[in-house]
Write a protein that holds these residues in place. Structure first.
Motif, PDB file in Angstrom:
ATOM      1  N   TYR A   1      -3.150 -20.682  13.256  1.00 34.17           N
ATOM      2  CA  TYR A   1      -2.687 -22.068  13.319  1.00 34.17           C
ATOM      3  C   TYR A   1      -3.259 -22.721  14.575  1.00 34.17           C
ATOM      4  N   PHE A   2      -3.780 -23.935  14.409  1.00 36.27           N
ATOM      5  CA  PHE A   2      -4.328 -24.658  15.546  1.00 36.27           C
ATOM      6  C   PHE A   2      -3.206 -25.200  16.424  1.00 36.27           C
ATOM      7  N   SER A   3      -3.514 -25.387  17.687  1.00 34.25           N
ATOM      8  CA  SER A   3      -2.533 -25.983  18.594  1.00 34.25           C
ATOM      9  C   SER A   3      -2.346 -27.462  18.254  1.00 34.25           C
TER      10      SER A   3
ATOM     11  N   ILE B   1       4.477 -24.534  14.378  1.00 32.86           N
ATOM     12  CA  ILE B   1       3.475 -23.877  13.536  1.00 32.86           C
ATOM     13  C   ILE B   1       2.081 -24.419  13.834  1.00 32.86           C
ATOM     14  N   GLY B   2       1.905 -25.714  13.730  1.00 31.86           N
ATOM     15  CA  GLY B   2       0.584 -26.295  13.909  1.00 31.86           C
ATOM     16  C   GLY B   2      -0.193 -26.346  12.608  1.00 31.86           C
TER      17      GLY B   2
ATOM     18  N   ALA C   1      -6.122 -22.322   6.927  1.00 32.83           N
ATOM     19  CA  ALA C   1      -6.335 -22.304   5.479  1.00 32.83           C
ATOM     20  C   ALA C   1      -6.392 -23.722   4.911  1.00 32.83           C
ATOM     21  N   ALA C   2      -5.580 -24.633   5.447  1.00 37.93           N
ATOM     22  CA  ALA C   2      -5.617 -26.021   4.980  1.00 37.93           C
ATOM     23  C   ALA C   2      -6.948 -26.677   5.316  1.00 37.93           C
ATOM     24  N   LEU C   3      -7.475 -26.384   6.495  1.00 42.30           N
ATOM     25  CA  LEU C   3      -8.768 -26.944   6.880  1.00 42.30           C
ATOM     26  C   LEU C   3      -9.884 -26.388   6.000  1.00 42.30           C
TER      27      LEU C   3
END
Length: 240
Positions: free
Chosen positions: A60-62, A141-142, A146-148
């Protein structure tokens, strides 16, 4: 006897047309499962310890990185709309400025709204030493990787299908293969490339699924997983 000969001939024709592809697919699946068993020399569940695979579903990205990604996507879409507007203006076509602006606002709202929702969502986390037992510790979460990945493939494959010669050839072959062949399209090459793209996407989906479970099992695929996959393809417009 004549009926039997006709029936046999029809059955032979059907077998020649429909059976080989199914047999090759099923036999190929069984062969590759045997190759995997031979190479790994393991049976049952295999735990994945490679970070770059597990990160496909667990990274997860920040918060700041999520906002930056949303800004980049919005900026790229703005450049695409600007290029289209310039092209239409050079071609002497009338252009309403409100339509591109409305599209840009919609993309910006979707991107930043998604990041905002992901940044405010929380998940359980380990508590610091000395934290009372009555306190439940969470962490944001951020934006998930996977969404990206899904967005990148969606935009890339949509561009490939809608804005390239290859995409137009794919639609032509899907609409009428014989007409496409007569117009000069290499039908066999188009079909091979489409199956290659389908295989790549299946591989990416398998990596994400394995990363979510952080393990793999050669027996995975039972239950309704195969039926769900076929249903998704049919609902998406694939001809039976």
């Amino acid at each position: 006897a004549v009926v039997a000969v006709i029936g046999t001939a029809q059955g032979t024709i059907v077998a020649k047309v429909g059976v080989p592809s199914f047999v090759v697919t099923l036999a190929g699946l069984l062969i590759w499962q045997g190759v995997i068993l031979k190479i790994l020399e393991l049976r049952g569940v295999i735990i994945i310890e490679t970070d770059w695979i597990n990160d496909a579903a667990t990274y997860y990205f920040s918060a700041n990185a999520g906002w930056l990604i949303a800004a980049i996507i919005t900026g790229l879409y703005a450049l695409v709309e600007l290029g289209g507007a310039i092209g239409q203006r050079r071609a002497g076509l009338s252009l309403s400025p409100w339509i591109p602006i409305a599209k840009l606002v919609g993309v910006a709202v979707a991107c930043f709204g998604t990041v905002a929702i992901c940044n405010h969502a929380t998940r359980p986390a380990a508590c610091a030493p000395g934290t009372p037992l009555t306190v439940s510790c969470t962490q944001p979460i951020g934006l998930p990787l996977a969404a990206l990945l899904m967005l990148v493939f969606l935009v890339g494959l949509t561009f490939l299908a809608k804005r390239t010669t290859f995409g137009r050839h794919v639609y032509a072959v899907g609409g009428n293969a014989e007409a496409a062949r007569r117009s000069g399209i290499n039908v066999a090459r188009i079909r091979i490339l489409v199956f290659m793209i389908s295989g790549i996407m299946a591989g990416v989906g398998g990596i994400v699924l394995a990363a979510r479970l952080q393990s793999v099992n050669l027996n995975v695929g039972g239950g309704t997983l195969l039926l769900d996959s076929i249903s998704a393809a049919v609902i998406g417009g694939v001809s039976l």
